[in-house]
Design a protein around this motif. Sequence first.
Motif, PDB file in Angstrom:
ATOM      1  N   ARG A 170       0.846  -1.215   0.000  1.00 30.07           N
ATOM      2  CA  ARG A 170       0.000   0.000   0.000  1.00 30.07           C
ATOM      3  C   ARG A 170       0.873   1.253   0.000  1.00 30.07           C
ATOM      4  N   THR A 171       1.911   1.253   0.826  1.00 30.36           N
ATOM      5  CA  THR A 171       2.780   2.437   0.884  1.00 30.36           C
ATOM      6  C   THR A 171       3.409   2.707  -0.488  1.00 30.36           C
ATOM      7  N   ARG A 172       3.833   1.629  -1.150  1.00 30.07           N
ATOM      8  CA  ARG A 172       4.451   1.810  -2.474  1.00 30.07           C
ATOM      9  C   ARG A 172       3.431   2.316  -3.489  1.00 30.07           C
ATOM     10  N   LEU A 201       0.861   4.187  -2.721  1.00 27.19           N
ATOM     11  CA  LEU A 201       0.635   5.596  -2.384  1.00 27.19           C
ATOM     12  C   LEU A 201       1.774   6.453  -2.934  1.00 27.19           C
ATOM     13  N   LYS A 202       2.975   5.930  -2.805  1.00 28.67           N
ATOM     14  CA  LYS A 202       4.133   6.678  -3.292  1.00 28.67           C
ATOM     15  C   LYS A 202       4.051   6.857  -4.814  1.00 28.67           C
ATOM     16  N   ALA A 203       3.726   5.747  -5.518  1.00 29.87           N
ATOM     17  CA  ALA A 203       3.645   5.807  -6.976  1.00 29.87           C
ATOM     18  C   ALA A 203       2.535   6.769  -7.419  1.00 29.87           C
ATOM     19  N   ILE A 207       5.887  19.578  -5.566  1.00 29.64           N
ATOM     20  CA  ILE A 207       5.935  20.385  -4.332  1.00 29.64           C
ATOM     21  C   ILE A 207       7.377  20.581  -3.889  1.00 29.64           C
ATOM     22  N   ASP A 208       8.176  19.561  -4.092  1.00 29.34           N
ATOM     23  CA  ASP A 208       9.606  19.666  -3.787  1.00 29.34           C
ATOM     24  C   ASP A 208      10.188  20.848  -4.572  1.00 29.34           C
ATOM     25  N   GLN A 209       9.919  20.858  -5.890  1.00 24.14           N
ATOM     26  CA  GLN A 209      10.464  21.930  -6.741  1.00 24.14           C
ATOM     27  C   GLN A 209       9.872  23.293  -6.358  1.00 24.14           C
ATOM     28  N   MET A 240       5.247  28.669   7.968  1.00 24.46           N
ATOM     29  CA  MET A 240       3.819  28.952   7.891  1.00 24.46           C
ATOM     30  C   MET A 240       3.109  27.879   7.052  1.00 24.46           C
ATOM     31  N   LEU A 241       3.755  27.482   5.958  1.00 20.11           N
ATOM     32  CA  LEU A 241       3.179  26.414   5.122  1.00 20.11           C
ATOM     33  C   LEU A 241       3.010  25.147   5.960  1.00 20.11           C
ATOM     34  N   GLN A 242       4.050  24.824   6.701  1.00 20.75           N
ATOM     35  CA  GLN A 242       4.002  23.627   7.531  1.00 20.75           C
ATOM     36  C   GLN A 242       2.889  23.748   8.570  1.00 20.75           C
ATOM     37  N   TYR A 243       2.778  24.946   9.141  1.00 13.65           N
ATOM     38  CA  TYR A 243       1.759  25.161  10.181  1.00 13.65           C
ATOM     39  C   TYR A 243       0.353  24.948   9.621  1.00 13.65           C
ATOM     40  N   VAL A 244       0.089  25.573   8.489  1.00 15.23           N
ATOM     41  CA  VAL A 244      -1.268  25.496   7.923  1.00 15.23           C
ATOM     42  C   VAL A 244      -1.602  24.049   7.575  1.00 15.23           C
ATOM     43  N   PHE A 245      -0.639  23.347   6.972  1.00 15.16           N
ATOM     44  CA  PHE A 245      -0.883  21.959   6.561  1.00 15.16           C
ATOM     45  C   PHE A 245      -1.107  21.059   7.785  1.00 15.16           C
ATOM     46  N   HIS A 246      -0.211  21.170   8.760  1.00 14.00           N
ATOM     47  CA  HIS A 246      -0.329  20.307   9.947  1.00 14.00           C
ATOM     48  C   HIS A 246      -1.597  20.638  10.751  1.00 14.00           C
ATOM     49  N   GLY A 270       5.352  10.827   5.733  1.00 14.88           N
ATOM     50  CA  GLY A 270       6.403  10.732   4.707  1.00 14.88           C
ATOM     51  C   GLY A 270       7.208  12.008   4.615  1.00 14.88           C
ATOM     52  N   SER A 271       6.538  13.136   4.850  1.00 12.99           N
ATOM     53  CA  SER A 271       7.247  14.412   4.719  1.00 12.99           C
ATOM     54  C   SER A 271       8.375  14.520   5.741  1.00 12.99           C
ATOM     55  N   ASN A 272       8.319  13.707   6.787  1.00 13.12           N
ATOM     56  CA  ASN A 272       9.406  13.726   7.781  1.00 13.12           C
ATOM     57  C   ASN A 272      10.670  13.043   7.256  1.00 13.12           C
ATOM     58  N   LEU A 273      10.550  12.270   6.168  1.00 12.42           N
ATOM     59  CA  LEU A 273      11.744  11.677   5.547  1.00 12.42           C
ATOM     60  C   LEU A 273      12.551  12.749   4.824  1.00 12.42           C
ATOM     61  N   GLY A 274      11.851  13.504   3.988  1.00 13.01           N
ATOM     62  CA  GLY A 274      12.513  14.583   3.264  1.00 13.01           C
ATOM     63  C   GLY A 274      13.037  15.645   4.218  1.00 13.01           C
ATOM     64  N   ALA A 275      12.433  15.712   5.408  1.00 10.13           N
ATOM     65  CA  ALA A 275      12.819  16.725   6.398  1.00 10.13           C
ATOM     66  C   ALA A 275      14.294  16.603   6.786  1.00 10.13           C
ATOM     67  N   ALA A 276      14.873  15.413   6.627  1.00  9.02           N
ATOM     68  CA  ALA A 276      16.298  15.234   6.949  1.00  9.02           C
ATOM     69  C   ALA A 276      17.140  16.192   6.100  1.00  9.02           C
ATOM     70  N   PHE A 277      16.749  16.330   4.838  1.00  7.86           N
ATOM     71  CA  PHE A 277      17.510  17.197   3.937  1.00  7.86           C
ATOM     72  C   PHE A 277      17.253  18.663   4.276  1.00  7.86           C
ATOM     73  N   LEU A 278      16.008  18.949   4.605  1.00  3.43           N
ATOM     74  CA  LEU A 278      15.648  20.332   4.924  1.00  3.43           C
ATOM     75  C   LEU A 278      16.337  20.786   6.213  1.00  3.43           C
ATOM     76  N   LEU A 279      16.473  19.845   7.154  1.00  2.00           N
ATOM     77  CA  LEU A 279      17.130  20.168   8.425  1.00  2.00           C
ATOM     78  C   LEU A 279      18.579  20.601   8.187  1.00  2.00           C
TER      79      LEU A 279
HETATM   80  C1  HEM Z   1       5.294  19.861   2.762  1.00  3.25           C
HETATM   81  C2  HEM Z   1       5.924  19.414   1.684  1.00  3.25           C
HETATM   82  C3  HEM Z   1       6.280  17.965   1.469  1.00  3.25           C
HETATM   83  C4  HEM Z   1       5.494  16.855   1.621  1.00  3.25           C
HETATM   84  C5  HEM Z   1       4.033  16.809   2.021  1.00  3.25           C
HETATM   85  C6  HEM Z   1       6.343  15.704   1.342  1.00  3.25           C
HETATM   86  C7  HEM Z   1       5.931  14.385   1.387  1.00  3.25           C
HETATM   87  C8  HEM Z   1       6.763  13.285   1.287  1.00  3.25           C
HETATM   88  C9  HEM Z   1       6.362  11.911   1.372  1.00  3.25           C
HETATM   89  C10 HEM Z   1       4.922  11.431   1.516  1.00  3.25           C
HETATM   90  C11 HEM Z   1       7.463  11.142   1.300  1.00  3.25           C
HETATM   91  C12 HEM Z   1       7.534   9.625   1.442  1.00  3.25           C
HETATM   92  C13 HEM Z   1       7.570   8.945   0.084  1.00  3.25           C
HETATM   93  C14 HEM Z   1       7.655   7.429   0.276  1.00  3.25           C
HETATM   94  O1  HEM Z   1       8.788   6.948   0.410  1.00  3.25           O
HETATM   95  O2  HEM Z   1       6.610   6.770   0.286  1.00  3.25           O
HETATM   96  C15 HEM Z   1       8.590  12.027   1.124  1.00  3.25           C
HETATM   97  C16 HEM Z   1       9.908  11.621   0.975  1.00  3.25           C
HETATM   98  C17 HEM Z   1      10.910  12.458   0.590  1.00  3.25           C
HETATM   99  N1  HEM Z   1      10.834  13.814   0.411  1.00  3.25           N
HETATM  100 FE1  HEM Z   1       9.214  14.947   0.664  1.00  3.25          FE
HETATM  101  N2  HEM Z   1       7.604  16.127   1.029  1.00  3.25           N
HETATM  102  C18 HEM Z   1       7.598  17.502   1.086  1.00  3.25           C
HETATM  103  C19 HEM Z   1       8.641  18.339   0.802  1.00  3.25           C
HETATM  104  C20 HEM Z   1       9.869  17.931   0.393  1.00  3.25           C
HETATM  105  C21 HEM Z   1      10.923  18.821  -0.017  1.00  3.25           C
HETATM  106  C22 HEM Z   1      10.843  20.349  -0.085  1.00  3.25           C
HETATM  107  C23 HEM Z   1      11.971  18.052  -0.347  1.00  3.25           C
HETATM  108  C24 HEM Z   1      13.290  18.557  -0.833  1.00  3.25           C
HETATM  109  C25 HEM Z   1      14.414  18.310  -0.263  1.00  3.25           C
HETATM  110  C26 HEM Z   1      11.593  16.661  -0.121  1.00  3.25           C
HETATM  111  C27 HEM Z   1      12.402  15.565  -0.292  1.00  3.25           C
HETATM  112  C28 HEM Z   1      12.067  14.279  -0.009  1.00  3.25           C
HETATM  113  C29 HEM Z   1      12.981  13.159  -0.096  1.00  3.25           C
HETATM  114  C30 HEM Z   1      14.444  13.236  -0.531  1.00  3.25           C
HETATM  115  C31 HEM Z   1      12.262  12.027   0.286  1.00  3.25           C
HETATM  116  C32 HEM Z   1      12.747  10.583   0.309  1.00  3.25           C
HETATM  117  C33 HEM Z   1      13.587  10.326   1.494  1.00  3.25           C
HETATM  118  C34 HEM Z   1      14.017   8.892   1.570  1.00  3.25           C
HETATM  119  O3  HEM Z   1      13.478   8.046   0.827  1.00  3.25           O
HETATM  120  O4  HEM Z   1      14.909   8.611   2.366  1.00  3.25           O
HETATM  121  N3  HEM Z   1      10.293  16.629   0.315  1.00  3.25           N
HETATM  122  N4  HEM Z   1       8.128  13.330   1.150  1.00  3.25           N
END
Ligand code: HEM
Length: 204
Positions: free
Chosen positions: A17-19, A21-23, A32-34, A53-59, A127-136
């Motif tokens: 299911r997670t895969r 959702l990701k696909a 959104i990343d871009q 602020m974006l994070q606040y409104v969404f959360h 999932g957004s907490n995964l990408g947060a590592a890069f943002l941090l």
């Molecule tokens: C509020 C905005 C964002 C949301 C809601 C979001 C959501 C997600 C979700 C759902 C995943 C998990 C995908 C999966 O593996 O199933 C993910 C992973 C990821 N996101 Fe985002 N994301 C956001 C912003 C960003 C931004 C700005 C970046 C740019 C650096 C980013 C980079 C990544 C990366 C690199 C991963 C994969 C990390 C890994 O697989 O170890 N994301 N994000």
Amino acid sequence: MTLAELAERPQEKEASRTRRLKAATRVAHERIDQRIMAADPFADRERYGLFLMLQYVFHRDLDCLFFDERLDMMLPDLAGRRRLLLIERDFADLGLAMPRIDAPPMLSGDSAVDIAEALGWLYVVEGSNLGAAFLLKDAGRLGLGETFGARHLAGAPEGRGLHWRTFTAALDAIPLTEDQECRAIAGAEAAFRRVHQIAGELFA
Ligand code: HEM
């Protein structure tokens, strides 16, 4: 949409299911990343304030899900995954005023929220907490980190990867009907649409 129609779509071929959702949300995520990176949120603390602020409104929009007893029975440490309070502390660290929003949160009241759709929303916010590592790391350039100003981007004490895998293992194991499966994907798509909408308003 029926499962037969979904089978025509590439995400339905994914194993879990997670895969799926990701696909289904891959393009929405790339956009959104871009969009966020193009807004240069780590140029200075003022720009970062817009990102916060974006994070606040969404959360805030999905906050009620963390108090939903039905979801709490399905997912591990649901309350511990809530990051709204950390976002509020980030505002306080930076001496920034909390945004005043008159509109009610997008999701509210557990009876009004469809449980399958809610799973899709939670997939996105977790999932957004995964990408947060890069943002941090980027936030570090502004002197911000997990104990000041960028608390909500921190990983869990047991590690970001493990925290995510515990969540996705539970998410993948929840029995859903075909219809609910589609609604979970619709929920994830709606969550990304909402982030796009907020970004459009804030980064105009
Ligand atoms: C509020 C905005 C964002 C949301 C809601 C979001 C959501 C997600 C979700 C759902 C995943 C998990 C995908 C999966 O593996 O199933 C993910 C992973 C990821 N996101 Fe985002 N994301 C956001 C912003 C960003 C931004 C700005 C970046 C740019 C650096 C980013 C980079 C990544 C990366 C690199 C991963 C994969 C990390 C890994 O697989 O170890 N994301 N994000």
